[in-house]
Scaffold this motif. Structure first.
Motif, PDB file in Angstrom:
ATOM      1  N   HIS A  69       0.616  -1.047   0.211  1.00  0.00           N
ATOM      2  CA  HIS A  69       0.552   0.117  -0.255  1.00  0.00           C
ATOM      3  C   HIS A  69       0.323   1.069   0.333  1.00  0.00           C
ATOM      4  O   HIS A  69       2.250   0.773   0.246  1.00  0.00           O
ATOM      5  CB  HIS A  69      -0.564   0.112   1.309  1.00  0.00           C
ATOM      6  CG  HIS A  69      -2.009  -0.888   1.455  1.00  0.00           C
ATOM      7  ND1 HIS A  69      -1.694  -2.361   1.618  1.00  0.00           N
ATOM      8  CD2 HIS A  69      -3.110  -1.271   1.305  1.00  0.00           C
ATOM      9  CE1 HIS A  69      -2.751  -2.732   1.640  1.00  0.00           C
ATOM     10  NE2 HIS A  69      -3.422  -2.120   1.173  1.00  0.00           N
ATOM     11  N   PRO A  97      -2.833   0.164  -3.547  1.00  0.00           N
ATOM     12  CA  PRO A  97      -4.419   0.830  -2.338  1.00  0.00           C
ATOM     13  C   PRO A  97      -3.365   2.098  -2.029  1.00  0.00           C
ATOM     14  O   PRO A  97      -2.713   2.365  -1.764  1.00  0.00           O
ATOM     15  CB  PRO A  97      -4.773   0.081  -1.219  1.00  0.00           C
ATOM     16  CG  PRO A  97      -3.839  -1.519  -2.433  1.00  0.00           C
ATOM     17  CD  PRO A  97      -2.753  -1.464  -3.157  1.00  0.00           C
ATOM     18  N   GLU A 119      -8.387   4.295  -1.708  1.00  0.00           N
ATOM     19  CA  GLU A 119      -9.518   3.413  -1.525  1.00  0.00           C
ATOM     20  C   GLU A 119      -9.415   2.920   0.033  1.00  0.00           C
ATOM     21  O   GLU A 119      -9.910   1.646   0.056  1.00  0.00           O
ATOM     22  CB  GLU A 119      -7.920   1.564  -2.074  1.00  0.00           C
ATOM     23  CG  GLU A 119      -8.290   1.376  -3.226  1.00  0.00           C
ATOM     24  CD  GLU A 119      -7.371   2.561  -4.590  1.00  0.00           C
ATOM     25  OE1 GLU A 119      -8.189   3.253  -5.569  1.00  0.00           O
ATOM     26  OE2 GLU A 119      -6.517   3.120  -3.826  1.00  0.00           O
ATOM     27  N   TYR A 157     -16.801   4.059   2.534  1.00  0.00           N
ATOM     28  CA  TYR A 157     -16.092   2.900   2.245  1.00  0.00           C
ATOM     29  C   TYR A 157     -17.351   1.400   3.116  1.00  0.00           C
ATOM     30  O   TYR A 157     -17.173   0.591   2.405  1.00  0.00           O
ATOM     31  CB  TYR A 157     -15.385   3.143   2.956  1.00  0.00           C
ATOM     32  CG  TYR A 157     -14.533   3.876   2.374  1.00  0.00           C
ATOM     33  CD1 TYR A 157     -13.376   3.708   1.546  1.00  0.00           C
ATOM     34  CD2 TYR A 157     -13.899   5.357   3.193  1.00  0.00           C
ATOM     35  CE1 TYR A 157     -12.673   4.759   1.006  1.00  0.00           C
ATOM     36  CE2 TYR A 157     -13.243   6.966   2.372  1.00  0.00           C
ATOM     37  CZ  TYR A 157     -12.278   5.519   1.773  1.00  0.00           C
ATOM     38  OH  TYR A 157     -11.127   6.525   1.122  1.00  0.00           O
ATOM     39  N   ARG A 169      -8.103  -4.175   1.437  1.00  0.00           N
ATOM     40  CA  ARG A 169      -8.645  -3.307  -0.090  1.00  0.00           C
ATOM     41  C   ARG A 169      -9.423  -2.521  -0.485  1.00  0.00           C
ATOM     42  O   ARG A 169      -9.196  -1.635  -1.384  1.00  0.00           O
ATOM     43  CB  ARG A 169      -9.631  -5.005  -0.952  1.00  0.00           C
ATOM     44  CG  ARG A 169      -9.838  -4.621  -2.257  1.00  0.00           C
ATOM     45  CD  ARG A 169     -10.476  -5.380  -2.971  1.00  0.00           C
ATOM     46  NE  ARG A 169      -9.881  -6.834  -2.920  1.00  0.00           N
ATOM     47  CZ  ARG A 169     -10.253  -8.432  -2.626  1.00  0.00           C
ATOM     48  NH1 ARG A 169     -11.492  -8.601  -2.744  1.00  0.00           N
ATOM     49  NH2 ARG A 169      -8.974  -9.230  -2.899  1.00  0.00           N
ATOM     50  N   ARG A 170     -10.755  -2.277   1.345  1.00  0.00           N
ATOM     51  CA  ARG A 170     -11.065  -1.132   1.024  1.00  0.00           C
ATOM     52  C   ARG A 170     -11.508  -0.546   2.223  1.00  0.00           C
ATOM     53  O   ARG A 170     -12.274  -1.703   2.539  1.00  0.00           O
ATOM     54  CB  ARG A 170     -11.832  -0.699  -0.325  1.00  0.00           C
ATOM     55  CG  ARG A 170     -12.438   0.943  -0.600  1.00  0.00           C
ATOM     56  CD  ARG A 170     -13.960   0.531  -1.186  1.00  0.00           C
ATOM     57  NE  ARG A 170     -15.182   1.587  -1.270  1.00  0.00           N
ATOM     58  CZ  ARG A 170     -15.369   2.029  -1.528  1.00  0.00           C
ATOM     59  NH1 ARG A 170     -14.422   2.981  -2.609  1.00  0.00           N
ATOM     60  NH2 ARG A 170     -16.116   3.348  -1.929  1.00  0.00           N
TER      61      ARG A 170
END
Length: 246
Positions: A69, A97, A119, A157, A169-170
């Protein structure tokens, strides 16, 4: 916009994995925390001037080094240029991300503008008392802004999503730094989160306070958070139903 520093670091496991997290500190900050670890960057706005194109190239270079990330801190004062840099980097193939390392203090309009480009968020929750936020970070309404931010992030989100390896991932991760001599602030923040965290985002309860910058003017020593106190606050968090990041 200026880049104060950048490096590869071990952050929370969900944004570091086995390969580390790229970290970029931009100059400037919406807060004036008296204990800031990077006060030369945040307060004095020291750094190297970067164009959006140059920041995009830095993002791509970090991804090429294999980080899981990339985390950008102090995004809000340079929001327009950061957005342009991300747009350029994505057009050139950036896939890693991006995480906004967020102080918890920003207006609704700015948050709505920034969220689609990241993200995830790594959000500090510093204070549940407005007077303390004013004394230590120079803003009069920190709890109100943090509450609004949590609600906006939750709507945008939703629940956190992870890869099979447990990488974010998110979604959103939360942090709270325990302040020496102010255990009641941690109690209040934990209770605040028990009520104002609708997506049950996990919390990193941090006991690694470092007395930087103007700490001695505002907080009395000793500055070490004792293990017994830390375990007491962890137990309180769990009793309130919070998920803790180990």
């Amino acid at each position: 916009m200026k880049v104060g520093c950048y490096y590869r670091n071990r952050e929370e496991a969900a944004i570091s994995g086995g390969t580390g997290c790229g970290v970029i500190y931009l100059a400037g900050c919406s807060l004036r925390c008296v204990y800031c670890l990077v006060h030369e960057i945040s307060w004095e706005e020291k750094g190297t001037p970067y164009s959006p194109q140059e920041l995009a190239e830095l993002l791509l270079r970090m991804e090429g080094e294999g980080v899981s990330h990339i985390e950008l801190a102090n995004v809000e004062p340079s929001a327009g240029e950061v957005i342009e840099a991300i747009r350029l980097a994505r057009e050139k193939g950036l896939t890693v991300p991006l995480i906004n390392n967020f102080s918890g203090y920003a207006g609704e309009t700015l948050l709505r503008r920034l969220m689609p480009w990241f993200e995830g968020y790594l959000m500090d929750v510093k204070y549940a008392d407005a007077a303390l936020g004013n004394r230590l970070s120079g803003v009069p309404d920190y709890p109100e802004r943090a509450r609004e931010a949590l609600r906006l992030l939750s709507r945008h989100y939703g629940e956190n999503r992870y890869t099979g390896e447990g990488l974010l991932r998110r979604g959103v991760l939360l942090r709270h730094l325990m302040l020496p001599g102010l255990p009641e602030n941690t109690d209040a923040v934990l209770r605040f989160l028990a009520e104002e965290n609708p997506m049950d985002y996990p919390l990193d309860l941090m006991d690694d306070f470092v007395p930087e910058h103007r700490t001695a003017e505002f907080l009395e020593g000793p500055y070490l958070i004792k293990p017994a106190l830390y375990h007491e606050k962890k137990a309180l968090a769990l009793s309130l139903g919070l998920k803790l990041i180990e």
